[in-house]
Design a protein around this motif. Structure first.
Motif, PDB file in Angstrom:
ATOM      1  N   TYR A  98       0.663  -1.055   0.496  1.00  0.00           N
ATOM      2  CA  TYR A  98      -0.364   0.193  -0.121  1.00  0.00           C
ATOM      3  C   TYR A  98       1.010   0.922   0.133  1.00  0.00           C
ATOM      4  O   TYR A  98       0.306   2.205  -0.239  1.00  0.00           O
ATOM      5  CB  TYR A  98      -0.813   0.353   0.884  1.00  0.00           C
ATOM      6  CG  TYR A  98      -1.923   1.193   1.437  1.00  0.00           C
ATOM      7  CD1 TYR A  98      -3.050   1.521   0.649  1.00  0.00           C
ATOM      8  CD2 TYR A  98      -1.474   2.693   2.155  1.00  0.00           C
ATOM      9  CE1 TYR A  98      -4.138   2.733   0.583  1.00  0.00           C
ATOM     10  CE2 TYR A  98      -2.410   3.640   2.092  1.00  0.00           C
ATOM     11  CZ  TYR A  98      -3.381   3.979   1.418  1.00  0.00           C
ATOM     12  OH  TYR A  98      -3.711   4.532   1.130  1.00  0.00           O
ATOM     13  N   SER A  99       2.008   1.646   0.221  1.00  0.00           N
ATOM     14  CA  SER A  99       2.538   2.707   0.931  1.00  0.00           C
ATOM     15  C   SER A  99       3.468   1.666   0.175  1.00  0.00           C
ATOM     16  O   SER A  99       4.383   1.461  -0.438  1.00  0.00           O
ATOM     17  CB  SER A  99       3.280   2.924   2.431  1.00  0.00           C
ATOM     18  OG  SER A  99       4.089   2.032   3.186  1.00  0.00           O
ATOM     19  N   ALA A 171      -6.927  11.727  -2.016  1.00  0.00           N
ATOM     20  CA  ALA A 171      -7.543  10.781  -2.559  1.00  0.00           C
ATOM     21  C   ALA A 171      -8.248  10.346  -0.953  1.00  0.00           C
ATOM     22  O   ALA A 171      -8.789   9.977  -0.649  1.00  0.00           O
ATOM     23  CB  ALA A 171      -6.769   9.293  -2.472  1.00  0.00           C
ATOM     24  N   SER A 172      -7.117  10.388   0.124  1.00  0.00           N
ATOM     25  CA  SER A 172      -7.354  10.430   1.408  1.00  0.00           C
ATOM     26  C   SER A 172      -7.714  11.958   2.414  1.00  0.00           C
ATOM     27  O   SER A 172      -8.785  11.559   3.572  1.00  0.00           O
ATOM     28  CB  SER A 172      -6.019   9.789   2.453  1.00  0.00           C
ATOM     29  OG  SER A 172      -5.516  11.110   2.042  1.00  0.00           O
ATOM     30  N   PHE A 188      -4.950   1.282  -5.566  1.00  0.00           N
ATOM     31  CA  PHE A 188      -4.182   2.039  -3.798  1.00  0.00           C
ATOM     32  C   PHE A 188      -4.769   3.157  -3.581  1.00  0.00           C
ATOM     33  O   PHE A 188      -5.604   3.145  -2.755  1.00  0.00           O
ATOM     34  CB  PHE A 188      -2.737   1.405  -3.265  1.00  0.00           C
ATOM     35  CG  PHE A 188      -1.767   0.132  -3.491  1.00  0.00           C
ATOM     36  CD1 PHE A 188      -2.603  -0.267  -2.946  1.00  0.00           C
ATOM     37  CD2 PHE A 188      -1.306  -0.267  -4.664  1.00  0.00           C
ATOM     38  CE1 PHE A 188      -2.127  -2.078  -3.235  1.00  0.00           C
ATOM     39  CE2 PHE A 188      -0.800  -1.006  -5.029  1.00  0.00           C
ATOM     40  CZ  PHE A 188      -1.389  -1.919  -3.667  1.00  0.00           C
ATOM     41  N   PRO A 189      -4.357   4.643  -4.586  1.00  0.00           N
ATOM     42  CA  PRO A 189      -4.864   5.611  -4.324  1.00  0.00           C
ATOM     43  C   PRO A 189      -6.683   5.429  -4.679  1.00  0.00           C
ATOM     44  O   PRO A 189      -7.247   6.141  -3.953  1.00  0.00           O
ATOM     45  CB  PRO A 189      -4.451   6.893  -4.943  1.00  0.00           C
ATOM     46  CG  PRO A 189      -4.355   5.056  -6.338  1.00  0.00           C
ATOM     47  CD  PRO A 189      -3.461   3.838  -5.572  1.00  0.00           C
ATOM     48  N   PHE A 190      -7.045   4.494  -5.323  1.00  0.00           N
ATOM     49  CA  PHE A 190      -8.362   4.336  -5.458  1.00  0.00           C
ATOM     50  C   PHE A 190      -9.471   3.792  -4.582  1.00  0.00           C
ATOM     51  O   PHE A 190     -10.534   3.793  -4.323  1.00  0.00           O
ATOM     52  CB  PHE A 190      -8.957   4.018  -7.102  1.00  0.00           C
ATOM     53  CG  PHE A 190      -8.468   4.365  -8.173  1.00  0.00           C
ATOM     54  CD1 PHE A 190     -10.293   5.548  -8.854  1.00  0.00           C
ATOM     55  CD2 PHE A 190      -7.397   5.147  -8.731  1.00  0.00           C
ATOM     56  CE1 PHE A 190     -10.159   7.154  -9.079  1.00  0.00           C
ATOM     57  CE2 PHE A 190      -8.021   6.543  -9.509  1.00  0.00           C
ATOM     58  CZ  PHE A 190      -9.479   7.056  -9.741  1.00  0.00           C
ATOM     59  N   LEU A 191      -8.386   2.803  -3.752  1.00  0.00           N
ATOM     60  CA  LEU A 191      -8.911   1.915  -2.663  1.00  0.00           C
ATOM     61  C   LEU A 191      -9.102   3.154  -1.158  1.00  0.00           C
ATOM     62  O   LEU A 191     -10.325   3.165  -0.968  1.00  0.00           O
ATOM     63  CB  LEU A 191      -8.024   0.884  -2.297  1.00  0.00           C
ATOM     64  CG  LEU A 191      -8.022  -0.644  -2.322  1.00  0.00           C
ATOM     65  CD1 LEU A 191      -7.196  -1.795  -2.610  1.00  0.00           C
ATOM     66  CD2 LEU A 191      -9.899  -1.448  -1.638  1.00  0.00           C
TER      67      LEU A 191
END
Length: 615
Positions: A98-99, A171-172, A188-191
């Motif tokens: 993820y990161s 995103a977040s 990951f950014p879209f999750l």
């Protein structure tokens, strides 16, 4: 991590909404096709492998600062090009996490059933670590660290030349964790964005602060935005992004069973072990620069991906009003709630929500999907898809499994039941997921070998560790507390050698479906007693594993390696050897710069991570 193949553009959640039922219905059809083709698959070899996650850390000697390094992204690209798909005995396989400061690895090929292979795990882990270290800059270090203590603090990401300006978080929407810390693979950014959009707000992570002599009382954080101020709880450390959880490193183990029934059995027998191994592997007491009152990452990740709406998060005990029938017990990252095998269904004493349409489709297909497995899939299907790509909406159910994996791979539970993927010579598998990442390869190998041996002895001796699911869920809550390995009592079936009789006999012995087993069969035991035994009462599981090795025979050299692992597990269980979490607590609280205020300062973090690297 998860299902990484894609085609076309990733869709935001408002564009996924019209396709939700399409994805769900075709995901069930795809599972049915997998099941139809693989239900009679048998005599697959017992194979297994580990999965480790590392963080790349940048050290600034002048400022005495440690920051997680975005340089890991370039290192990963080199590793994938140089080592993935290279034919070696076991080798290595590298994947994004993820990161952007994390790297995931596993052996290129699974280990076989030979007991001697257990003694090669640590060497392979060292080999993989060495591949990364050869690519590091002099200012960088590689740590299999569950979580960097000051993620979310100022300048926690580095080095400065790799951090974009200005720092944005579309995103977040996080105050603390910028989007530049998220791996740039579209998943990951879209999750991150879609979890927030489905939920209707930023994720809310509140972890109890550890109260030291000079800790503020009450401990209250004040923020610039109203949403954070509303979400933050007194005497808790508040976090607001998926990165706080999914940037935590874990240690996982996956095994392949000989057939479907054995895979379900392995899954069920591992269920009660999830809290025990969670507590034994505890390695993450620090969050956002504070010492907290938990020792593991589990609830942090759970909250970091909690996409439930307000109505779904409402918990009203046994008096659920009609208005709140959409209430869901936990995040999509949580402990499993259902046993799979028919003989253990009476132990499913938790009110678990399922998708009735999905269950009916599975059972009405008339291809032998049993109720336990149908309930399991239907429980996953209460969730919505979070990732969808424009080029993979209309796909072939007979040959593809994207829609099935879309939901399966975004339900991160303590165990994952993994059907054979279409078109690949891979069998029914079980993934064991509750353990924190360990600092050294020796520790990581010890935990993986312990789990694999536990599975092998359970199958060989037909053991039964199962207990009512309600007890397991309570134990999982206990397992995350400060020093739970020594202070908490866990429900454990001491009669695990007695696995005789049919379902009716067990129900008669242990009571009704909602009562569960008697106190004699669910003793509250310390992990020390579970692992090492108690004189005159219980011999302990380590003795059971030694008994198995004695009976099956194993080369002396390999046995000596495994005995060192047993020694570590045994000493962790009794407290003679601290868990990683407790060692880290001790390091911080005895550091000269510590002010007894629960704060992990920049200098303390620097010295801690430098010490970790030396270890």
């Amino acid at each position: 991590m998860g299902f990484l193949e894609y085609e076309g553009e990733p869709l935001p959640f408002n564009e996924i909404r019209p396709h939700i039922e399409h994805v769900k219905s075709h995901g069930i059809l795809q599972f049915l096709n997998i099941y139809r083709n693989a239900r009679e698959r048998n005599n697959d070899a017992f194979k297994w492998g580990d999965e480790m996650e590392y963080s790349v850390v940048h050290f600034d000697e002048k400022e005495k600062r440690a920051s997680v390094s975005l340089g890991a992204e370039k290192i990963l690209a080199v590793l994938q090009e140089k080592y993935n798909d290279v034919e070696t005995k076991w080798g290595s396989h590298w994947s994004p996490e993820y990161s952007r400061f994390s790297i995931e690895s596993c052996p290129a090929k699974p280990y076989q059933g030979s007991l001697e292979h257990l003694a090669t795990v640590e060497a392979n882990m060292r080999f993989r670590r060495g591949q990364v270290k050869a690519l590091l800059k002099p200012s960088e270090m590689l740590l299999s660290l569950t979580g960097s203590p000051r993620i979310g603090c100022n300048d926690f990401i580095g080095p400065p030349e790799c951090v974009p300006r200005p720092i944005l978080s579309p995103a977040s929407k996080s105050v603390y964790f910028p989007d530049c810390g998220i791996t740039r693979h579209p998943r990951f950014p879209f999750l991150t964005r879609n979890i927030r959009e489905r939920r209707g707000s930023k994720v809310e992570i509140n972890i109890p602060i550890f109260k030291d002599t000079n800790t503020k009382c009450p401990f209250v954080e004040v923020f610039q935005d109203l949403e954070s101020n509303t979400a933050a709880m007194p005497d808790h450390v508040y976090m607001d992004a998926m990165g706080f959880g999914m940037a935590q490193a874990c240690l996982q183990c996956t095994v392949q069973a000989k057939d479907l029934n054995q895979a379900k059995l392995i899954y069920d027998q591992l269920v009660p072990w999830c809290p025990i191994m969670c507590a034994l592997s505890a390695a993450s007491p620090f969050y956002k620069g504070y010492i907290t009152d938990i020792d593991t990452r589990w609830n942090v990740i759970s909250a970091s991906v909690d996409d439930r709406t307000v109505a779904e998060r409402v918990q009203l005990g046994n008096n659920i009003l009609d208005t709140f029938r959409s209430s869901i017990l936990q995040s999509r990252f949580g402990h499993v709630q259902l046993y799979l095998s028919g003989q253990y269904l009476y132990l499913n004493d938790v009110d678990t929500k399922i998708n009735e349409d999905a269950k009916n489709t599975l059972l009405e297909a008339d291809i032998g999907v049993e109720e336990g497995l149908a309930n399991h899939i239907a429980h996953l299907w209460i969730r919505d898809p979070l990732n969808l790509y424009s080029g993979r909406i209309n796909i072939e159910d007979a040959t593809d499994a994207d829609h099935f994996e879309n939901i399966q791979s975004t339900c991160w539970q303590t165990l994952r039941f993994k059907p054979p993927p279409p078109g690949k010579d891979v069998g029914w598998r079980v993934e064991f997921r509750p353990m924190d990442g360990q600092l050294t390869d020796f520790e990581s190998a010890a935990y993986v070998v312990f789990v694999v041996l536990l599975i092998k002895v359970t199958l060989a001796k037909k053991l039964d560790f199962t207990i009512p699911m309600s007890h397991v869920l309570r134990d999982m809550d206990k397992a995350q507390k400060n020093n739970a390995v020594l202070t908490e009592l866990f429900c454990f079936n001491t009669n695990f050698r007695n696995n005789e009789g049919n379902v009716q006999k067990k129900i008669a012995e242990f009571g009704s479906l909602r009562i569960g087993r008697s106190d004699d069969d669910c003793n509250g035991m310390t992990i020390d007693h579970i692992i090492n035994g108690k004189k005159g009462e219980f011999t302990g599981v380590i003795s059971l594993l030694r008994e198995y090795l004695d009976e099956t025979g194993i080369e002396k050299e390999a046995r000596n390696v495994i005995e060192r692992y047993f020694e570590l597990i045994s000493k962790r269980a009794c407290g003679e050897c601290l868990t990683s979490a407790q060692w880290k607590r001790h390091f911080v609280r005895t550091h000269p710069d510590y002010k007894q205020d629960s704060v992990v300062s920049q200098l303390i973090e620097y010295d801690l991570l430098r010490t970790c690297d030396k270890i």
